[in-house]
Design a protein around this motif. Structure first.
Motif, short mmCIF file in Angstrom:
data_model
loop_
_atom_site.label_atom_id
_atom_site.label_comp_id
_atom_site.label_asym_id
_atom_site.label_seq_id
_atom_site.Cartn_x
_atom_site.Cartn_y
_atom_site.Cartn_z
N ILE A 137 63.83 20.87 40.02
CA ILE A 137 62.38 20.66 40.14
C ILE A 137 61.68 22.01 40.11
O ILE A 137 62.05 22.92 40.84
CB ILE A 137 62.03 19.91 41.44
CG1 ILE A 137 62.69 18.53 41.45
CG2 ILE A 137 60.51 19.81 41.61
CD1 ILE A 137 62.42 17.71 42.70
N LEU A 138 60.67 22.10 39.28
CA LEU A 138 59.84 23.29 39.21
C LEU A 138 58.40 22.89 39.52
O LEU A 138 57.89 21.94 38.93
CB LEU A 138 59.91 23.92 37.82
CG LEU A 138 59.03 25.16 37.65
CD1 LEU A 138 59.68 26.36 38.33
CD2 LEU A 138 58.75 25.44 36.20
N GLU A 139 57.78 23.58 40.46
CA GLU A 139 56.38 23.33 40.76
C GLU A 139 55.52 24.34 40.02
O GLU A 139 55.76 25.54 40.07
CB GLU A 139 56.11 23.44 42.26
CG GLU A 139 54.68 23.11 42.61
CD GLU A 139 54.40 23.14 44.10
OE1 GLU A 139 53.22 22.96 44.45
OE2 GLU A 139 55.33 23.36 44.89
N ARG A 140 54.54 23.82 39.30
CA ARG A 140 53.60 24.68 38.58
C ARG A 140 52.23 24.03 38.61
O ARG A 140 52.09 22.86 38.23
CB ARG A 140 54.05 24.89 37.14
CG ARG A 140 53.10 25.82 36.40
CD ARG A 140 53.62 26.31 35.09
NE ARG A 140 54.74 27.21 35.32
CZ ARG A 140 55.59 27.56 34.37
NH1 ARG A 140 55.48 27.08 33.16
NH2 ARG A 140 56.57 28.39 34.63
N ASP A 141 51.26 24.76 39.08
CA ASP A 141 49.87 24.30 39.14
C ASP A 141 49.74 22.97 39.88
O ASP A 141 49.02 22.07 39.44
CB ASP A 141 49.28 24.18 37.73
CG ASP A 141 49.24 25.52 37.01
OD1 ASP A 141 49.06 26.56 37.70
OD2 ASP A 141 49.40 25.54 35.78
N GLY A 142 50.49 22.82 40.97
CA GLY A 142 50.40 21.61 41.79
C GLY A 142 51.14 20.40 41.24
O GLY A 142 51.04 19.32 41.80
N ARG A 143 51.85 20.57 40.16
CA ARG A 143 52.61 19.46 39.56
C ARG A 143 54.10 19.77 39.64
O ARG A 143 54.51 20.93 39.53
CB ARG A 143 52.20 19.26 38.11
CG ARG A 143 50.70 18.95 38.01
CD ARG A 143 50.29 18.64 36.63
NE ARG A 143 50.65 17.25 36.36
CZ ARG A 143 50.73 16.72 35.16
NH1 ARG A 143 50.48 17.46 34.10
NH2 ARG A 143 51.03 15.47 35.00
N LEU A 144 54.90 18.74 39.81
CA LEU A 144 56.34 18.87 39.87
C LEU A 144 56.96 18.42 38.55
O LEU A 144 56.75 17.28 38.12
CB LEU A 144 56.91 18.03 41.01
CG LEU A 144 56.41 18.35 42.41
CD1 LEU A 144 57.01 17.38 43.42
CD2 LEU A 144 56.74 19.79 42.79
#
Length: 152
Positions: A137-144
C-alpha cells in the motif's frame, strides 16, 4: 470513491498481529492495528474473511516487495492496472497459481469492503489454493494505492 480490479494467473513453474481486539467490518472481530500500518490491517481483514472457511494466508516478504513496487507504479501513473509482469516477477518462487487484486481508495476498510463486494475479488480472497499473500500500500495525496498478490 474506491476503484478495484482483479486478475488471476495459473501456471506451473519450477497473522497474527499483536494488539487488542476490536469490532471490524461486517460485525467481525479483528486485531486492532495501528492506523500507520495499513498493510498489516488489510492482511488481518483478509484473513478474518477466510477464518473458518479456508486456511489463513501467510505473509511472504517477496510478494510484499512485488506488491509495493506495483502500488508505487500505479500511484506514479495515476491509474490502476494489473502488473503485466507478475508471473515474471514471481518466476523464482514456487507457485502453481497467482492472483492479484488492485485498487485505489480513501481507506483500507473501504477498499477491503469493495474487494469483498466484488465476486471476482472475493474469489481471490477466499480461494483455498492460495496459501501466501503480499500486500503493498502506498499513500499519496490522501489516497491509498493497493496491490494484493496471492500465491498458491
Amino acid at each position: 470513491m474506491v476503484t478495484v480490479a482483479i486478475g488471476t494467473v495459473s501456471s506451473v513453474p519450477a497473522a497474527a498481529v499483536p494488539g487488542s481486539w476490536a469490532a471490524g467490518p461486517r460485525g467481525s472481530v479483528v486485531a486492532a492495528i495501528r492506523p500507520s500500518d495499513p498493510e498489516a490491517l488489510l492482511r488481518v481483514l483478509i484473513n478474518e474473511e477466510r477464518n473458518g472457511s479456508v486456511r489463513q494466508l501467510r505473509m511472504y516478504g517477496k510478494l510484499i516487495k512485488i506488491a509495493r513496487r506495483h502500488s508505487a507504479r500505479m500511484a506514479s501513473s495515476g491509474g490502476i492496472y494489473h502488473n503485466p509482469n507478475l508471473a515474471q516477477n514471481a518466476n523464482r518462487l514456487r507457485w502453481s497459481i497467482l492472483g492479484e487484486n488492485v485498487g485505489v481508495g480513501n481507506s483500507v476498510e473501504s477498499l477491503h469492503e469493495a474487494f469483498m463486494d466484488s465476486p471476482p475479488h472475493r474469489e481471490n480472497v477466499m480461494r483455498s489454493r492460495f496459501r501466501r499473500v503480499g500486500v503493498g500500500i502506498l499513500e499519496r495525496d490522501g489516497r491509498l494505492w493497493v496491490t494484493v498478490v496471492f500465491l498458491g
